[in-house]
Enzyme design. Structure first.
Site: not given
Ligand code: DX5
Ligand code: ZN
Length: 228
Positions: A173, A64, A8, A135, A31, A35, A33, A66
Site C-alpha cells: 500500500d 486499514h 483506495s 506499507m 480499501h 485515520m 483508510d 491508521m
Molecule cells: C496511505 C494510505 C493508502 C493511500 C494510497 O497512508 O494507506 O491506502 O490511499 O494511495 P496511493 O495509491 O495514491 O499511494
Molecule cells: Zn491504506
C-alpha cells in the site's frame, strides 16, 4: 496465481462515495483508510461512514486502521461491515488477542507495518493473521512516491510466509501504480492497494483491470508463487 487489486477510496471524491465504489465494481476489495489524526497526521472517516459504505456496495471492504488504540476500535469496524480489518502493529497493545478477536467475529485479520518497522520480530504471529500489509510509503496521505527501499522487506516477508507454509496474503500500500506494481509482485506481494493510480485514471475500472493484468503476468511465473 491470482493477484488482487484493492482501490483506495482515499483518492475518491468523499462527497460521492457510493458512486465511487460502483466505479470499481470489478475490484476484489474496496480499501478504506481510517485515520485519526494521532497515529498519522490526517483525519478521514470512521465507523458511521463504513456502515453506510457497506450498505452502498457489494464489494467487500478492506479497512486499514491508521489509528491509536486499535484494540478498542477494530471490532467496531467488523460490526460496521468490514470483511477485512488491518491494524498497525505499532499501535496495538495485544496484537495476538486482537487478531483472534477479529477472526472470531468472522472477518479477516491483518497486521500493517510502517516503513521503519521490521517484520522479523513478528514472525511467530504470522499464523494468527490472514494478511500482512507492508506499507510502501509513510502512512497518512495518498499520492506519495513508492519507496523502493521496502522491496527487501516484501521479499523477506514472503520468505517467512513460505517457511511456515501459510496461505496468508501479502498486501502492499502506497505509490502502487503501473510503474511499480510489477516490482511489488516480483518481490512477493499478491494484494495491491492503489489510490491515485485508480481514481486518478479516466476510467477507474479499466485501471483496475490493467493493474491486475500487470501483476498477474508476474505472479504467474514468479519463483515465490510456484506451487501456489
Ligand atoms: C496511505 C494510505 C493508502 C493511500 C494510497 O497512508 O494507506 O491506502 O490511499 O494511495 P496511493 O495509491 O495514491 O499511494
Ligand atoms: Zn491504506
Amino acid at each position: 496465481m491470482a493477484a488482487q487489486i484493492n482501490p483506495s477510496i482515499l483518492s475518491a471524491d468523499f462527497a460521492r462515495l457510493a458512486d465511487e465504489a460502483k466505479a470499481v465494481e470489478g475490484a476484489d476489495y474496496l480499501h478504506v483508510d481510517v485515520m485519526d489524526n494521532h497515529f498519522v497526521p490526517n483525519l478521514t472517516l470512521g465507523v458511521p461512514v463504513v456502515e453506510s459504505l457497506a450498505r452502498a456496495t457489494d464489494t467487500p471492504l478492506d479497512c486499514h486502521l491508521m489509528i491509536e488504540a486499535p484494540d478498542r476500535w477494530a471490532p467496531r469496524y467488523v460490526e460496521a461491515g468490514a470483511s477485512s480489518v488491518t491494524f498497525h502493529v505499532e499501535a496495538a497493545a495485544a496484537p495476538v488477542r486482537l487478531a483472534r478477536e477479529i477472526r472470531a467475529q468472522g472477518a479477516r485479520a491483518s497486521m500493517a507495518l510502517r516503513p521503519a518497522t521490521p517484520i522479523e520480530p513478528y514472525e511467530d504471529l504470522l499464523p494468527e493473521l490472514d494478511m500482512v500489509l507492508i506499507m510502501t510509503v509513510e502512512p497518512g496521505f495518498g499520492g506519495q512516491a513508492f519507496l523502493d527501499i521496502m522491496l527487501p522487506k516484501i521479499r523477506r516477508t514472503r520468505e517467512l510466509i513460505g517457511k511456515h507454509g501459510l496461505q496468508m496474503w501479502l498486501q502492499v500500500d502506497g505509490g502502487v501504480s503501473a510503474a511499480t506494481i510489477e516490482r511489488c509482485a516480483e518481490a512477493g506481494a499478491d494484494v495491491f492497494v492503489a489510490g491515485s493510480a485508480v481514481y486518478g485514471a479516466g476510467d477507474p475500472a479499466e485501471a483496475v483491470r490493467g493493474l491486475r493484468a500487470q501483476a498477474e503476468a508476474v505472479t504467474r511465473t514468479a519463483a515465490w508463487a510456484c506451487g501456489h
